[in-house]
Motif scaffolding. Sequence first.
Motif, PDB file in Angstrom:
ATOM      1  N   MET A  28      -2.254 -42.317  -2.285  1.00 45.98           N
ATOM      2  CA  MET A  28      -3.177 -42.718  -1.246  1.00 45.98           C
ATOM      3  C   MET A  28      -4.600 -42.479  -1.764  1.00 45.98           C
ATOM      4  SD  MET A  28      -3.381 -41.466   2.765  1.00 45.98           S
ATOM      5  CE  MET A  28      -1.640 -41.521   2.986  1.00 45.98           C
ATOM      6  N   SER A  29      -5.461 -43.425  -1.502  1.00 44.74           N
ATOM      7  CA  SER A  29      -6.831 -43.313  -1.998  1.00 44.74           C
ATOM      8  C   SER A  29      -7.593 -42.232  -1.231  1.00 44.74           C
ATOM      9  CB  SER A  29      -7.545 -44.657  -1.851  1.00 44.74           C
ATOM     10  OG  SER A  29      -7.812 -44.923  -0.490  1.00 44.74           O
ATOM     11  N   LYS A  30      -8.674 -41.776  -1.814  1.00 47.77           N
ATOM     12  CA  LYS A  30      -9.507 -40.749  -1.172  1.00 47.77           C
ATOM     13  C   LYS A  30     -10.078 -41.250   0.153  1.00 47.77           C
ATOM     14  CE  LYS A  30      -9.419 -37.535  -4.348  1.00 47.77           C
ATOM     15  NZ  LYS A  30      -8.838 -36.233  -4.110  1.00 47.77           N
ATOM     16  N   ARG A  31     -10.435 -42.510   0.189  1.00 48.09           N
ATOM     17  CA  ARG A  31     -10.986 -43.080   1.422  1.00 48.09           C
ATOM     18  C   ARG A  31      -9.944 -43.075   2.533  1.00 48.09           C
ATOM     19  NH1 ARG A  31     -15.213 -46.914   2.941  1.00 48.09           N
ATOM     20  NH2 ARG A  31     -14.479 -48.058   4.755  1.00 48.09           N
ATOM     21  N   ARG A  32      -8.722 -43.489   2.226  1.00 46.46           N
ATOM     22  CA  ARG A  32      -7.662 -43.487   3.238  1.00 46.46           C
ATOM     23  C   ARG A  32      -7.331 -42.067   3.691  1.00 46.46           C
ATOM     24  NH1 ARG A  32      -3.335 -48.295   2.723  1.00 46.46           N
ATOM     25  NH2 ARG A  32      -4.837 -49.934   2.315  1.00 46.46           N
ATOM     26  N   GLN A  33      -7.356 -41.134   2.765  1.00 49.27           N
ATOM     27  CA  GLN A  33      -7.116 -39.741   3.134  1.00 49.27           C
ATOM     28  C   GLN A  33      -8.191 -39.244   4.097  1.00 49.27           C
ATOM     29  OE1 GLN A  33      -6.899 -37.475  -0.482  1.00 49.27           O
ATOM     30  NE2 GLN A  33      -4.827 -38.173  -0.967  1.00 49.27           N
ATOM     31  N   ALA A  34      -9.431 -39.606   3.820  1.00 47.22           N
ATOM     32  CA  ALA A  34     -10.538 -39.189   4.681  1.00 47.22           C
ATOM     33  C   ALA A  34     -10.415 -39.798   6.074  1.00 47.22           C
ATOM     34  CB  ALA A  34     -11.872 -39.567   4.053  1.00 47.22           C
ATOM     35  N   VAL A  35     -10.059 -41.088   6.131  1.00 44.64           N
ATOM     36  CA  VAL A  35      -9.890 -41.760   7.425  1.00 44.64           C
ATOM     37  C   VAL A  35      -8.738 -41.118   8.197  1.00 44.64           C
ATOM     38  CG1 VAL A  35      -9.212 -43.937   8.529  1.00 44.64           C
ATOM     39  CG2 VAL A  35     -10.926 -43.929   6.701  1.00 44.64           C
ATOM     40  N   LEU A  36      -7.625 -40.872   7.532  1.00 42.36           N
ATOM     41  CA  LEU A  36      -6.463 -40.265   8.177  1.00 42.36           C
ATOM     42  C   LEU A  36      -6.788 -38.863   8.688  1.00 42.36           C
ATOM     43  CD1 LEU A  36      -3.484 -40.595   8.897  1.00 42.36           C
ATOM     44  CD2 LEU A  36      -2.938 -39.611   6.679  1.00 42.36           C
ATOM     45  N   LEU A  37      -7.486 -38.083   7.894  1.00 43.21           N
ATOM     46  CA  LEU A  37      -7.869 -36.736   8.307  1.00 43.21           C
ATOM     47  C   LEU A  37      -8.818 -36.781   9.502  1.00 43.21           C
ATOM     48  CD1 LEU A  37      -7.706 -33.709   7.803  1.00 43.21           C
ATOM     49  CD2 LEU A  37      -9.614 -33.957   6.215  1.00 43.21           C
ATOM     50  N   THR A  38      -9.743 -37.721   9.510  1.00 41.78           N
ATOM     51  CA  THR A  38     -10.674 -37.866  10.625  1.00 41.78           C
ATOM     52  C   THR A  38      -9.940 -38.240  11.906  1.00 41.78           C
ATOM     53  OG1 THR A  38     -12.443 -38.524   9.120  1.00 41.78           O
ATOM     54  CG2 THR A  38     -12.709 -39.100  11.453  1.00 41.78           C
ATOM     55  N   LEU A  39      -9.046 -39.223  11.819  1.00 37.35           N
ATOM     56  CA  LEU A  39      -8.292 -39.642  13.003  1.00 37.35           C
ATOM     57  C   LEU A  39      -7.379 -38.535  13.516  1.00 37.35           C
ATOM     58  CD1 LEU A  39      -7.380 -43.316  12.038  1.00 37.35           C
ATOM     59  CD2 LEU A  39      -9.073 -42.539  13.711  1.00 37.35           C
ATOM     60  N   ALA A  40      -6.752 -37.808  12.616  1.00 38.39           N
ATOM     61  CA  ALA A  40      -5.897 -36.689  13.016  1.00 38.39           C
ATOM     62  C   ALA A  40      -6.717 -35.598  13.703  1.00 38.39           C
ATOM     63  CB  ALA A  40      -5.151 -36.135  11.815  1.00 38.39           C
ATOM     64  N   SER A  41      -7.916 -35.345  13.213  1.00 37.35           N
ATOM     65  CA  SER A  41      -8.793 -34.343  13.817  1.00 37.35           C
ATOM     66  C   SER A  41      -9.218 -34.753  15.227  1.00 37.35           C
ATOM     67  CB  SER A  41     -10.025 -34.123  12.951  1.00 37.35           C
ATOM     68  OG  SER A  41      -9.660 -33.626  11.692  1.00 37.35           O
ATOM     69  N   VAL A  42      -9.547 -36.025  15.397  1.00 39.29           N
ATOM     70  CA  VAL A  42      -9.931 -36.529  16.714  1.00 39.29           C
ATOM     71  C   VAL A  42      -8.747 -36.418  17.675  1.00 39.29           C
ATOM     72  CG1 VAL A  42     -10.583 -38.614  17.989  1.00 39.29           C
ATOM     73  CG2 VAL A  42     -11.755 -38.028  15.865  1.00 39.29           C
ATOM     74  N   GLU A  43      -7.569 -36.798  17.230  1.00 34.68           N
ATOM     75  CA  GLU A  43      -6.375 -36.716  18.074  1.00 34.68           C
ATOM     76  C   GLU A  43      -6.086 -35.266  18.469  1.00 34.68           C
ATOM     77  OE1 GLU A  43      -1.644 -37.638  17.692  1.00 34.68           O
ATOM     78  OE2 GLU A  43      -3.038 -38.981  16.687  1.00 34.68           O
ATOM     79  N   LEU A  44      -6.199 -34.355  17.536  1.00 39.57           N
ATOM     80  CA  LEU A  44      -5.973 -32.944  17.816  1.00 39.57           C
ATOM     81  C   LEU A  44      -6.999 -32.411  18.813  1.00 39.57           C
ATOM     82  CD1 LEU A  44      -4.372 -30.367  17.213  1.00 39.57           C
ATOM     83  CD2 LEU A  44      -5.961 -29.951  15.335  1.00 39.57           C
ATOM     84  N   ALA A  45      -8.246 -32.787  18.641  1.00 41.84           N
ATOM     85  CA  ALA A  45      -9.292 -32.333  19.556  1.00 41.84           C
ATOM     86  C   ALA A  45      -9.070 -32.874  20.971  1.00 41.84           C
ATOM     87  CB  ALA A  45     -10.663 -32.758  19.037  1.00 41.84           C
ATOM     88  N   LEU A  46      -8.713 -34.158  21.082  1.00 41.44           N
ATOM     89  CA  LEU A  46      -8.437 -34.741  22.398  1.00 41.44           C
ATOM     90  C   LEU A  46      -7.256 -34.053  23.066  1.00 41.44           C
ATOM     91  CD1 LEU A  46      -8.910 -38.553  21.698  1.00 41.44           C
ATOM     92  CD2 LEU A  46     -10.248 -37.149  23.274  1.00 41.44           C
ATOM     93  N   THR A  47      -6.200 -33.806  22.296  1.00 44.58           N
ATOM     94  CA  THR A  47      -5.011 -33.166  22.848  1.00 44.58           C
ATOM     95  C   THR A  47      -5.325 -31.737  23.295  1.00 44.58           C
ATOM     96  OG1 THR A  47      -3.584 -34.539  21.473  1.00 44.58           O
ATOM     97  CG2 THR A  47      -2.606 -32.547  22.390  1.00 44.58           C
TER      98      THR A  47
END
Length: 66
Positions: free
Chosen positions: A1-20
């Motif tokens: 997985m590219s660094k950009r995709r990893q960054a996007v995935l980590l960002t989305l996971a962080s947002v989901e965790l914060a919302l939850t």
Amino acid sequence: MSKRRQAVLLTLASVELALTATAVADLAFRPRDDVRGRKGLWWAGILVQPFGPIAYLLWGRRRPRA
């Protein structure tokens, strides 16, 4: 997985965790009368990712009375 995709995935996971986490904390401490519908159903709904926490935060809480 590219660094950009990893960054996007980590960002989305962080947002989901914060919302939850926000939805769980709010539902745990909010009085039953200030929740639209049954709290038990909202607990189950919060587990439906990513839409449950968003739905609860938008529509599950009653606004404070003025």
